[in-house]
Design a protein around this motif. Structure first.
Motif, PDB file in Angstrom:
ATOM      1  N   HIS A  70     -91.575  26.576 -78.420  1.00 18.06           N
ATOM      2  CA  HIS A  70     -92.144  27.661 -77.623  1.00 18.06           C
ATOM      3  C   HIS A  70     -91.163  28.843 -77.562  1.00 18.06           C
ATOM      4  CE1 HIS A  70     -95.524  25.480 -75.282  1.00 18.06           C
ATOM      5  NE2 HIS A  70     -95.385  24.971 -76.487  1.00 18.06           N
ATOM      6  N   LEU A  71     -91.708  30.026 -77.401  1.00 13.26           N
ATOM      7  CA  LEU A  71     -90.867  31.218 -77.315  1.00 13.26           C
ATOM      8  C   LEU A  71     -90.046  31.182 -76.028  1.00 13.26           C
ATOM      9  CD1 LEU A  71     -93.329  34.005 -78.487  1.00 13.26           C
ATOM     10  CD2 LEU A  71     -91.424  33.026 -79.768  1.00 13.26           C
ATOM     11  N   VAL A  72     -88.758  31.413 -76.145  1.00 12.66           N
ATOM     12  CA  VAL A  72     -87.885  31.406 -74.974  1.00 12.66           C
ATOM     13  C   VAL A  72     -88.251  32.516 -73.982  1.00 12.66           C
ATOM     14  CG1 VAL A  72     -85.500  31.746 -74.198  1.00 12.66           C
ATOM     15  CG2 VAL A  72     -85.980  30.255 -76.143  1.00 12.66           C
ATOM     16  N   PRO A  73     -88.561  33.753 -74.424  1.00 14.67           N
ATOM     17  CA  PRO A  73     -88.913  34.795 -73.444  1.00 14.67           C
ATOM     18  C   PRO A  73     -90.153  34.453 -72.624  1.00 14.67           C
ATOM     19  CG  PRO A  73     -88.360  35.784 -75.561  1.00 14.67           C
ATOM     20  CD  PRO A  73     -88.459  34.312 -75.790  1.00 14.67           C
ATOM     21  N   LEU A  74     -91.014  33.590 -73.135  1.00 17.59           N
ATOM     22  CA  LEU A  74     -92.235  33.221 -72.424  1.00 17.59           C
ATOM     23  C   LEU A  74     -92.101  31.891 -71.700  1.00 17.59           C
ATOM     24  CD1 LEU A  74     -94.928  34.229 -75.095  1.00 17.59           C
ATOM     25  CD2 LEU A  74     -93.994  35.596 -73.208  1.00 17.59           C
ATOM     26  N   LEU A  75     -90.914  31.309 -71.698  1.00 19.19           N
ATOM     27  CA  LEU A  75     -90.700  29.994 -71.092  1.00 19.19           C
ATOM     28  C   LEU A  75     -90.750  30.110 -69.572  1.00 19.19           C
ATOM     29  CD1 LEU A  75     -90.026  27.061 -71.900  1.00 19.19           C
ATOM     30  CD2 LEU A  75     -87.603  27.645 -71.572  1.00 19.19           C
ATOM     31  N   ASP A  76     -91.524  29.243 -68.937  1.00 19.68           N
ATOM     32  CA  ASP A  76     -91.674  29.233 -67.475  1.00 19.68           C
ATOM     33  C   ASP A  76     -90.894  28.044 -66.911  1.00 19.68           C
ATOM     34  OD1 ASP A  76     -92.399  29.303 -64.839  1.00 19.68           O
ATOM     35  OD2 ASP A  76     -94.557  29.488 -65.194  1.00 19.68           O
ATOM     36  N   LEU A  77     -89.647  28.290 -66.493  1.00 24.26           N
ATOM     37  CA  LEU A  77     -88.816  27.214 -65.960  1.00 24.26           C
ATOM     38  C   LEU A  77     -89.376  26.672 -64.645  1.00 24.26           C
ATOM     39  CD1 LEU A  77     -85.211  28.584 -66.668  1.00 24.26           C
ATOM     40  CD2 LEU A  77     -86.616  27.053 -68.069  1.00 24.26           C
ATOM     41  N   GLY A  78     -90.026  27.550 -63.873  1.00 27.64           N
ATOM     42  CA  GLY A  78     -90.627  27.099 -62.620  1.00 27.64           C
ATOM     43  C   GLY A  78     -91.724  26.077 -62.849  1.00 27.64           C
ATOM     44  N   TRP A  79     -92.516  26.287 -63.885  1.00 25.10           N
ATOM     45  CA  TRP A  79     -93.578  25.333 -64.204  1.00 25.10           C
ATOM     46  C   TRP A  79     -92.992  23.998 -64.644  1.00 25.10           C
ATOM     47  CZ3 TRP A  79     -95.007  22.820 -68.756  1.00 25.10           C
ATOM     48  CH2 TRP A  79     -96.233  22.152 -68.714  1.00 25.10           C
ATOM     49  N   LEU A  80     -91.935  24.033 -65.434  1.00 23.19           N
ATOM     50  CA  LEU A  80     -91.280  22.793 -65.866  1.00 23.19           C
ATOM     51  C   LEU A  80     -90.734  22.029 -64.661  1.00 23.19           C
ATOM     52  CD1 LEU A  80     -89.318  24.016 -69.023  1.00 23.19           C
ATOM     53  CD2 LEU A  80     -91.529  22.861 -68.922  1.00 23.19           C
ATOM     54  N   HIS A  81     -90.173  22.762 -63.705  1.00 14.21           N
ATOM     55  CA  HIS A  81     -89.677  22.130 -62.481  1.00 14.21           C
ATOM     56  C   HIS A  81     -90.809  21.442 -61.728  1.00 14.21           C
ATOM     57  CE1 HIS A  81     -88.497  21.952 -58.236  1.00 14.21           C
ATOM     58  NE2 HIS A  81     -87.254  21.839 -58.677  1.00 14.21           N
ATOM     59  N   GLN A  82     -91.945  22.111 -61.643  1.00 13.17           N
ATOM     60  CA  GLN A  82     -93.089  21.566 -60.908  1.00 13.17           C
ATOM     61  C   GLN A  82     -93.632  20.310 -61.592  1.00 13.17           C
ATOM     62  OE1 GLN A  82     -96.243  24.349 -60.358  1.00 13.17           O
ATOM     63  NE2 GLN A  82     -97.483  22.977 -59.116  1.00 13.17           N
ATOM     64  N   VAL A  83     -93.627  20.283 -62.913  1.00 13.16           N
ATOM     65  CA  VAL A  83     -94.135  19.129 -63.652  1.00 13.16           C
ATOM     66  C   VAL A  83     -93.376  17.866 -63.273  1.00 13.16           C
ATOM     67  CG1 VAL A  83     -94.276  18.089 -65.953  1.00 13.16           C
ATOM     68  CG2 VAL A  83     -95.051  20.428 -65.594  1.00 13.16           C
ATOM     69  N   ALA A  84     -92.039  17.965 -63.165  1.00 13.58           N
ATOM     70  CA  ALA A  84     -91.225  16.785 -62.847  1.00 13.58           C
ATOM     71  C   ALA A  84     -91.161  16.507 -61.349  1.00 13.58           C
ATOM     72  CB  ALA A  84     -89.818  16.963 -63.408  1.00 13.58           C
ATOM     73  N   ALA A  85     -91.146  17.564 -60.530  1.00 12.03           N
ATOM     74  CA  ALA A  85     -90.955  17.386 -59.084  1.00 12.03           C
ATOM     75  C   ALA A  85     -92.197  16.875 -58.380  1.00 12.03           C
ATOM     76  CB  ALA A  85     -90.508  18.701 -58.457  1.00 12.03           C
ATOM     77  N   THR A  86     -93.355  16.891 -59.047  1.00 15.93           N
ATOM     78  CA  THR A  86     -94.591  16.431 -58.419  1.00 15.93           C
ATOM     79  C   THR A  86     -94.539  14.942 -58.098  1.00 15.93           C
ATOM     80  OG1 THR A  86     -95.849  18.129 -59.577  1.00 15.93           O
ATOM     81  CG2 THR A  86     -97.090  16.273 -58.727  1.00 15.93           C
ATOM     82  N   TRP A  87     -93.763  14.188 -58.845  1.00 10.05           N
ATOM     83  CA  TRP A  87     -93.763  12.731 -58.693  1.00 10.05           C
ATOM     84  C   TRP A  87     -92.904  12.309 -57.509  1.00 10.05           C
ATOM     85  CZ3 TRP A  87     -97.302  10.218 -61.384  1.00 10.05           C
ATOM     86  CH2 TRP A  87     -97.864  10.900 -62.453  1.00 10.05           C
ATOM     87  N   PRO A  88     -93.423  11.395 -56.657  1.00  8.92           N
ATOM     88  CA  PRO A  88     -92.684  10.989 -55.446  1.00  8.92           C
ATOM     89  C   PRO A  88     -91.327  10.363 -55.736  1.00  8.92           C
ATOM     90  CG  PRO A  88     -94.985  10.270 -55.346  1.00  8.92           C
ATOM     91  CD  PRO A  88     -94.754  10.768 -56.730  1.00  8.92           C
ATOM     92  N   ALA A  89     -91.189   9.733 -56.903  1.00 10.91           N
ATOM     93  CA  ALA A  89     -89.922   9.071 -57.217  1.00 10.91           C
ATOM     94  C   ALA A  89     -88.793  10.060 -57.471  1.00 10.91           C
ATOM     95  CB  ALA A  89     -90.097   8.162 -58.429  1.00 10.91           C
ATOM     96  N   ALA A  90     -89.127  11.336 -57.662  1.00 10.54           N
ATOM     97  CA  ALA A  90     -88.112  12.357 -57.928  1.00 10.54           C
ATOM     98  C   ALA A  90     -87.736  13.054 -56.626  1.00 10.54           C
ATOM     99  CB  ALA A  90     -88.618  13.374 -58.939  1.00 10.54           C
ATOM    100  N   SER A  91     -86.502  12.866 -56.181  1.00  8.96           N
ATOM    101  CA  SER A  91     -86.055  13.514 -54.945  1.00  8.96           C
ATOM    102  C   SER A  91     -85.598  14.943 -55.199  1.00  8.96           C
ATOM    103  CB  SER A  91     -84.911  12.726 -54.310  1.00  8.96           C
ATOM    104  OG  SER A  91     -83.773  12.711 -55.170  1.00  8.96           O
ATOM    105  N   GLU A  92     -85.062  15.195 -56.399  1.00  5.17           N
ATOM    106  CA  GLU A  92     -84.578  16.537 -56.746  1.00  5.17           C
ATOM    107  C   GLU A  92     -84.700  16.739 -58.242  1.00  5.17           C
ATOM    108  OE1 GLU A  92     -80.510  19.309 -56.336  1.00  5.17           O
ATOM    109  OE2 GLU A  92     -80.536  17.216 -55.654  1.00  5.17           O
ATOM    110  N   VAL A  93     -85.062  17.960 -58.639  1.00  7.99           N
ATOM    111  CA  VAL A  93     -85.191  18.308 -60.059  1.00  7.99           C
ATOM    112  C   VAL A  93     -84.461  19.627 -60.295  1.00  7.99           C
ATOM    113  CG1 VAL A  93     -86.768  18.894 -61.939  1.00  7.99           C
ATOM    114  CG2 VAL A  93     -87.403  17.120 -60.287  1.00  7.99           C
ATOM    115  N   ARG A  94     -83.672  19.666 -61.342  1.00 11.39           N
ATOM    116  CA  ARG A  94     -82.966  20.895 -61.729  1.00 11.39           C
ATOM    117  C   ARG A  94     -83.312  21.224 -63.176  1.00 11.39           C
ATOM    118  NH1 ARG A  94     -76.951  19.067 -59.563  1.00 11.39           N
ATOM    119  NH2 ARG A  94     -77.531  18.706 -57.366  1.00 11.39           N
ATOM    120  N   VAL A  95     -83.689  22.475 -63.402  1.00 10.79           N
ATOM    121  CA  VAL A  95     -84.058  22.929 -64.743  1.00 10.79           C
ATOM    122  C   VAL A  95     -83.236  24.168 -65.077  1.00 10.79           C
ATOM    123  CG1 VAL A  95     -85.932  23.683 -66.247  1.00 10.79           C
ATOM    124  CG2 VAL A  95     -86.410  22.062 -64.402  1.00 10.79           C
ATOM    125  N   ARG A  96     -82.679  24.178 -66.273  1.00 11.95           N
ATOM    126  CA  ARG A  96     -81.912  25.362 -66.691  1.00 11.95           C
ATOM    127  C   ARG A  96     -82.061  25.558 -68.195  1.00 11.95           C
ATOM    128  NH1 ARG A  96     -77.707  21.426 -66.411  1.00 11.95           N
ATOM    129  NH2 ARG A  96     -76.475  21.336 -68.330  1.00 11.95           N
TER     130      ARG A  96
END
Length: 237
Positions: A70-96
């Motif tokens: 995927h194109l880096v300028p169009l990358l949505d890091l917030g969406w990636l964070h939401q994909v992983a953080a939705t699950w109850p087993a995840a207490s914290e998610v960091r994306v960079r």
């Protein structure tokens, strides 16, 4: 003959003569734009590193790794964070984004405090009472009959209180009625098992039972410590 003295405006109020843009600077700007238009379509995500991927389902890890290309300028890091953080087993998610094109996703697990049997398997339970995912074997204490997270939180509070006051290991907490908790406690191993009925808040009878078992009364196999001033004990045959 009189002379008229002319008044001139100060320099700061005089209109400035427009400067001609340097042809060289304009050429460099156009060249930079041209290079950008050529390079941007080539700037893509080259790899995705998921640390702690066992906390979330495999499909989540697969979805994150599909960002490669995927194109880096169009990358949505917030969406990636939401994909992983939705699950109850995840207490914290960091994306960079590590330049030039590596996405790093760190998933930290929610600590479990016990487990519940649901259907044919076991589910871990967090300290706040949430179910946080399937596990391969039970984790102590086992909670039985608690439907709401608030009820499971209270069960954990009862288990902690009984363990601290008796010195034993709480194996299970069962909901009998809204005010009656059945607690299985082991002393030195599962062969010395005691069952005690207590309330959510505790009573003087419960404290008396704790004193009995702390003084070596581990032959008591059953106790009713729900009443303010009455303790019922039954010793093993």
């Amino acid at each position: 003959m009189s002379t008229v003295q002319r008044r001139f405006l100060p320099d700061r109020f005089r209109p400035r003569t427009p400067r001609r843009r340097s042809r060289r600077g304009l050429a460099l700007s156009l060249a930079a734009v041209a290079v950008g238009l050529i390079v941007l379509p080539l700037w893509t995500v080259t790899s995705v590193e998921v640390h702690g991927g066992d906390v979330v389902p495999p499909a989540v890890t697969t979805s994150l790794e599909e960002q490669v290309g995927h194109l880096v300028p169009l990358l949505d890091l917030g969406w990636l964070h939401q994909v992983a953080a939705t699950w109850p087993a995840a207490s914290e998610v960091r994306v960079r984004l590590d330049l030039p094109g590596t996405v790093v996703v760190e998933v930290f697990a929610t600590p479990d405090r016990g487990s519940m049997r649901i259907g044919g398997g076991w589910h871990a339970v967090a300290g706040d009472g949430r179910l946080i995912g399937a596990i391969d074997r039970p984790r102590l204490p086992e909670l039985v009959g608690f439907r709401r997270p608030a009820d499971r939180r209270e069960a954990f509070a009862v288990a902690r209180r009984i363990a601290e006051c008796s010195g034993g290991e709480v194996l299970a907490v069962r909901s009998v009625t809204p005010t009656d908790f059945r607690v299985d406690v082991a002393f030195g191993g599962p062969q010395n098992l005691t069952t005690v009925h207590v309330t959510g808040q505790g009573t003087e009878a419960e404290r008396a039972w704790c004193e009995v078992v702390r003084q070596g009364g581990t032959t008591v196999e059953w106790a009713d410590a729900r009443w303010p001033n009455r303790l019922v004990l039954r010793e093993a045959a």
